[in-house]
Motif scaffolding. Structure first.
Motif, PDB file in Angstrom:
ATOM      1  N   VAL A  98       0.842  -1.203   0.000  1.00  0.00           N
ATOM      2  CA  VAL A  98       0.000   0.000   0.000  1.00  0.00           C
ATOM      3  C   VAL A  98       0.876   1.251   0.000  1.00  0.00           C
ATOM      4  O   VAL A  98       0.648   2.198  -0.766  1.00  0.00           O
ATOM      5  CB  VAL A  98      -0.947  -0.003   1.214  1.00  0.00           C
ATOM      6  CG1 VAL A  98      -1.650   1.348   1.342  1.00  0.00           C
ATOM      7  CG2 VAL A  98      -1.972  -1.109   1.091  1.00  0.00           C
ATOM      8  N   LEU A  99       1.898   1.263   0.874  1.00  0.00           N
ATOM      9  CA  LEU A  99       2.814   2.407   0.915  1.00  0.00           C
ATOM     10  C   LEU A  99       3.565   2.554  -0.400  1.00  0.00           C
ATOM     11  O   LEU A  99       3.757   3.666  -0.902  1.00  0.00           O
ATOM     12  CB  LEU A  99       3.813   2.229   2.063  1.00  0.00           C
ATOM     13  CG  LEU A  99       3.248   2.354   3.482  1.00  0.00           C
ATOM     14  CD1 LEU A  99       4.305   1.967   4.513  1.00  0.00           C
ATOM     15  CD2 LEU A  99       2.746   3.767   3.748  1.00  0.00           C
ATOM     16  N   PHE A 100       3.990   1.444  -0.959  1.00  0.00           N
ATOM     17  CA  PHE A 100       4.740   1.429  -2.209  1.00  0.00           C
ATOM     18  C   PHE A 100       3.921   2.060  -3.332  1.00  0.00           C
ATOM     19  O   PHE A 100       4.421   2.892  -4.093  1.00  0.00           O
ATOM     20  CB  PHE A 100       5.102  -0.025  -2.539  1.00  0.00           C
ATOM     21  CG  PHE A 100       6.047  -0.181  -3.694  1.00  0.00           C
ATOM     22  CD1 PHE A 100       7.392   0.113  -3.563  1.00  0.00           C
ATOM     23  CD2 PHE A 100       5.594  -0.640  -4.924  1.00  0.00           C
ATOM     24  CE1 PHE A 100       8.261  -0.038  -4.626  1.00  0.00           C
ATOM     25  CE2 PHE A 100       6.453  -0.797  -5.993  1.00  0.00           C
ATOM     26  CZ  PHE A 100       7.797  -0.494  -5.847  1.00  0.00           C
ATOM     27  N   ASP A 101       2.642   1.691  -3.408  1.00  0.00           N
ATOM     28  CA  ASP A 101       1.805   2.177  -4.503  1.00  0.00           C
ATOM     29  C   ASP A 101       1.179   3.538  -4.226  1.00  0.00           C
ATOM     30  O   ASP A 101       0.714   4.193  -5.156  1.00  0.00           O
ATOM     31  CB  ASP A 101       0.698   1.159  -4.815  1.00  0.00           C
ATOM     32  CG  ASP A 101       1.188   0.035  -5.705  1.00  0.00           C
ATOM     33  OD1 ASP A 101       2.124   0.258  -6.477  1.00  0.00           O
ATOM     34  OD2 ASP A 101       0.646  -1.082  -5.602  1.00  0.00           O
ATOM     35  N   SER A 102       1.128   3.949  -2.950  1.00  0.00           N
ATOM     36  CA  SER A 102       0.527   5.254  -2.639  1.00  0.00           C
ATOM     37  C   SER A 102       1.564   6.369  -2.589  1.00  0.00           C
ATOM     38  O   SER A 102       1.202   7.534  -2.416  1.00  0.00           O
ATOM     39  CB  SER A 102      -0.210   5.188  -1.296  1.00  0.00           C
ATOM     40  OG  SER A 102       0.681   4.889  -0.242  1.00  0.00           O
ATOM     41  N   ALA A 103       2.844   6.038  -2.730  1.00  0.00           N
ATOM     42  CA  ALA A 103       3.893   7.057  -2.692  1.00  0.00           C
ATOM     43  C   ALA A 103       3.752   8.000  -3.881  1.00  0.00           C
ATOM     44  O   ALA A 103       3.371   7.593  -4.985  1.00  0.00           O
ATOM     45  CB  ALA A 103       5.270   6.398  -2.701  1.00  0.00           C
ATOM     46  N   ALA A 104       4.064   9.268  -3.650  1.00  0.00           N
ATOM     47  CA  ALA A 104       3.973  10.280  -4.714  1.00  0.00           C
ATOM     48  C   ALA A 104       5.207  10.282  -5.607  1.00  0.00           C
ATOM     49  O   ALA A 104       5.212  10.924  -6.650  1.00  0.00           O
ATOM     50  CB  ALA A 104       3.768  11.661  -4.103  1.00  0.00           C
ATOM     51  N   GLU A 105       6.261   9.590  -5.215  1.00  0.00           N
ATOM     52  CA  GLU A 105       7.491   9.525  -5.993  1.00  0.00           C
ATOM     53  C   GLU A 105       7.523   8.260  -6.849  1.00  0.00           C
ATOM     54  O   GLU A 105       6.844   7.287  -6.558  1.00  0.00           O
ATOM     55  CB  GLU A 105       8.718   9.533  -5.062  1.00  0.00           C
ATOM     56  CG  GLU A 105       8.905  10.807  -4.259  1.00  0.00           C
ATOM     57  CD  GLU A 105       8.095  10.819  -2.994  1.00  0.00           C
ATOM     58  OE1 GLU A 105       7.559   9.757  -2.646  1.00  0.00           O
ATOM     59  OE2 GLU A 105       7.991  11.887  -2.361  1.00  0.00           O
ATOM     60  N   LYS A 111       2.784   2.281  -8.665  1.00  0.00           N
ATOM     61  CA  LYS A 111       1.677   2.637  -9.558  1.00  0.00           C
ATOM     62  C   LYS A 111       1.877   3.986 -10.249  1.00  0.00           C
ATOM     63  O   LYS A 111       1.560   4.154 -11.422  1.00  0.00           O
ATOM     64  CB  LYS A 111       0.376   2.670  -8.750  1.00  0.00           C
ATOM     65  CG  LYS A 111      -0.880   2.853  -9.598  1.00  0.00           C
ATOM     66  CD  LYS A 111      -2.110   3.028  -8.717  1.00  0.00           C
ATOM     67  CE  LYS A 111      -2.371   1.789  -7.886  1.00  0.00           C
ATOM     68  NZ  LYS A 111      -3.610   1.928  -7.076  1.00  0.00           N
ATOM     69  N   ILE A 112       2.430   4.967  -9.518  1.00  0.00           N
ATOM     70  CA  ILE A 112       2.536   6.312 -10.092  1.00  0.00           C
ATOM     71  C   ILE A 112       3.491   6.351 -11.284  1.00  0.00           C
ATOM     72  O   ILE A 112       3.377   7.222 -12.152  1.00  0.00           O
ATOM     73  CB  ILE A 112       2.973   7.328  -9.012  1.00  0.00           C
ATOM     74  CG1 ILE A 112       2.657   8.753  -9.494  1.00  0.00           C
ATOM     75  CG2 ILE A 112       4.439   7.173  -8.656  1.00  0.00           C
ATOM     76  CD1 ILE A 112       2.815   9.804  -8.435  1.00  0.00           C
TER      77      ILE A 112
END
Length: 374
Positions: free
Chosen positions: A99-106, A122-123
């Motif tokens: 979740v943290l990996f995919d929700s990061a803005a970087e 994801k970003i």
């Protein structure tokens, strides 16, 4: 209620405590098997007698084995629970990390020692325009500009050696546009301490760089205007310390910027020739710091010794709260104007003198005419 629904709680109980049940059954089975051997092989009574009325040694042995089997079942049960709890914690941690990996803005990449992308958040796909299949398995340098590829190749050996590197790179989107990135790379050690994978975090600094460049352009334009004006102009803090002086002002006293910046304005060469002007300037800066516009004239001496009359002003710069944050000192050379005014004043005096003489002559002529009349 169906038979399947009725048996569901039993099956759930059995699956939960399978190790304890197995231990109990194993212990009971051993007791029964031991009694059967005594009856069949050693002819020691009936099976019921062996089970219900065994000899003391047989009873102790069977009870010991039964307790041992049950204890092993209990131990296996708790060991299984601990292992299951650890697995659940690991899955929860993995889920939270995902979740943290995919929700990061970087942009976040996991690459191997050759730079091949193993994972990406994801970003990366949302902002770059690439599909997952176009990223995973490819070398990360594929998405850099040529200059950034060269920079990456230069930094990669140092990353393997020191475990951490950072650089500014240019990331190319699928549509060809460029994202300016602040990139940090951290080596991930395996169980043997070898760096075989690397975590790459890239932060989009395009907007920040754009602001910085606009500020640089604005500063450049300000400098161009500031230094090209023919007037004397500078910047002071509210305490009278000189922050900036334009080139015209510096040329007037024949000094460079670093020779005067940081000094109290009244201690600089523009004012050192006159203690009275220094005192007046100090008092005027105190007034300007209170938000007042101050203006006066003074005679100043340039680097060649020439005296010039300067129309000088101090203008306060206020913040949104009305507090003085800077003071702008400004001077204009009005020597020619003063000279012209002095010449004009002298001409006026001479004209007035001539007019007085002319009037006196006319009066004298009139009187002489009157006297000559019979």
């Amino acid at each position: 209620m169906t038979q399947q629904q009725a048996s569901a709680p039993i099956l759930k109980f059995a699956s939960r405590y399978v190790y304890i049940i197995t231990g109990i059954l194993f212990g009971v089975g051993f007791v029964f098997f031991d009694a059967l051997i005594d009856v069949v092989i050693f002819n020691e009574g009936t099976l019921g007698e062996q089970l219900l009325h065994p000899s003391l040694p047989e009873l102790l042995m069977r009870l010991s084995f039964l307790v041992l089997a049950c204890g092993f079942g209990v131990y296996a049960f708790y060991a299984s629970r601990r292992e299951q709890a650890a697995l659940e914690d690991a899955r929860d941690a993995e889920s939270r990390l995902e979740v943290l990996f995919d929700s990061a803005a970087e942009f976040i990449f996991l690459i191997d020692a050759e730079g091949v992308i193993l994972r990406a958040n994801k970003i990366v796909f949302e902002e770059s325009g690439y599909a997952r299949s176009e990223v995973i398995g490819n070398n990360i340098k594929t998405y850099f500009t040529p200059d950034s590829r060269q920079l990456c190749e230069c930094n990669f050996p140092g990353l393997r050696e020191h475990g951490y590197k950072r650089a500014d790179i240019e990331f190319v989107r699928k549509d060809g546009s460029i994202i300016y990135m602040e990139c940090s790379a951290t080596a991930v050690a395996d169980m043997q301490g070898q760096y075989k994978s690397f975590l790459i975090v890239q932060r989009d600094v395009t907007e920040r760089l754009g602001i910085a460049r606009r500020l640089e352009d604005s500063e450049r334009r300000f400098r161009a205007i500031f230094n090209s004006t023919y007037q004397f102009i500078g910047l002071l803090d509210p305490q009278g310390t000189l922050l900036e002086a334009n080139q015209t002002s510096l040329d007037f006293i024949g000094c460079s910027n670093h020779e005067v910046v940081g000094k109290k304005f009244w201690e600089t060469p523009w004012w050192q020739h006159s203690t009275s002007l220094q005192t007046r300037l100090k008092d005027s800066i105190a007034e300007a710091a209170q938000g007042k516009l101050v203006r006066f004239e003074g005679v100043h001496i340039n680097s060649t010794g020439q005296k010039l009359v300067i129309d000088f002003s101090l203008k306060p710069v206020l913040d949104e709260n009305g507090e003085t944050v800077m003071i702008i000192p400004e001077g204009r050379d009005i020597s020619e104007r003063k000279l012209a005014e002095e010449k004009y004043r002298q001409m006026q005096q001479e004209f007035a003198h001539v007019m007085r003489l002319s009037t006196r002559g006319e009066i004298a002529t009139g009187m002489a005419h009157e006297l000559n009349q019979p």
